[in-house]
Design a protein around this motif. Structure first.
Motif: not given
Length: 137
Positions: A31-38, A42-45
């Motif tokens: 959740y935190a990784a998805a919320k921090s970027g896209e 494929n576009s969010n490392l």
């Protein structure tokens, strides 16, 4: 029902508790990784890394629900936090948290560290920040 049933029920409860803890941790990190970027791996490392980390530990629906929750902007918002402590013997401790309730996280972390003899202090200046320059191959 007998002792056999009690032993089996206890074993199943222990397994369920362990799985629940792993699923919750995976859900929060994704959740935190998805919320921090896209919210697209494929576009969010960071999101891709979190998904790869938990792919073998969690079912696909746990991962998908966490990404959908980040897209939809649910009422639950996980907030990262960092707490610094000076531990026993002059050791430096940095605790990173991810929680939906900052006050509860602070009290929990402070209580645990205080019981072990640590005191809240600024210690981040003692660490060198190492960043890697990741380039596409």
């Amino acid at each position: 029902m007998g002792r056999h049933f009690e032993v089996r029920a206890a074993a199943m409860a222990a397994t369920a508790k362990a799985k629940s803890a792993i699923y919750m941790r995976a859900s929060k990190e994704i959740y935190a990784a998805a919320k921090s970027g896209e919210p697209d791996p494929n576009s969010n490392l960071a999101l891709r890394s979190a998904i790869e980390k938990y792919r073998k530990l969690c079912p696909k629906d746990v991962i998908d629900r966490a990404i959908e929750k980040a897209k939809g902007g649910d009422a639950v918002a996980y907030i990262p936090g960092r707490y610094e402590f000076m531990g026993p013997g002059g050791s430096n401790i940095i605790v990173d948290t991810l929680t939906d309730n900052v006050n509860r996280a602070l009290v929990t972390v402070r209580t645990i560290c205080t019981r072990k003899g640590a005191k809240m202090a600024s210690v981040a200046y003692n660490f060198e920040l190492i960043t890697s320059n990741i380039s596409a191959f």
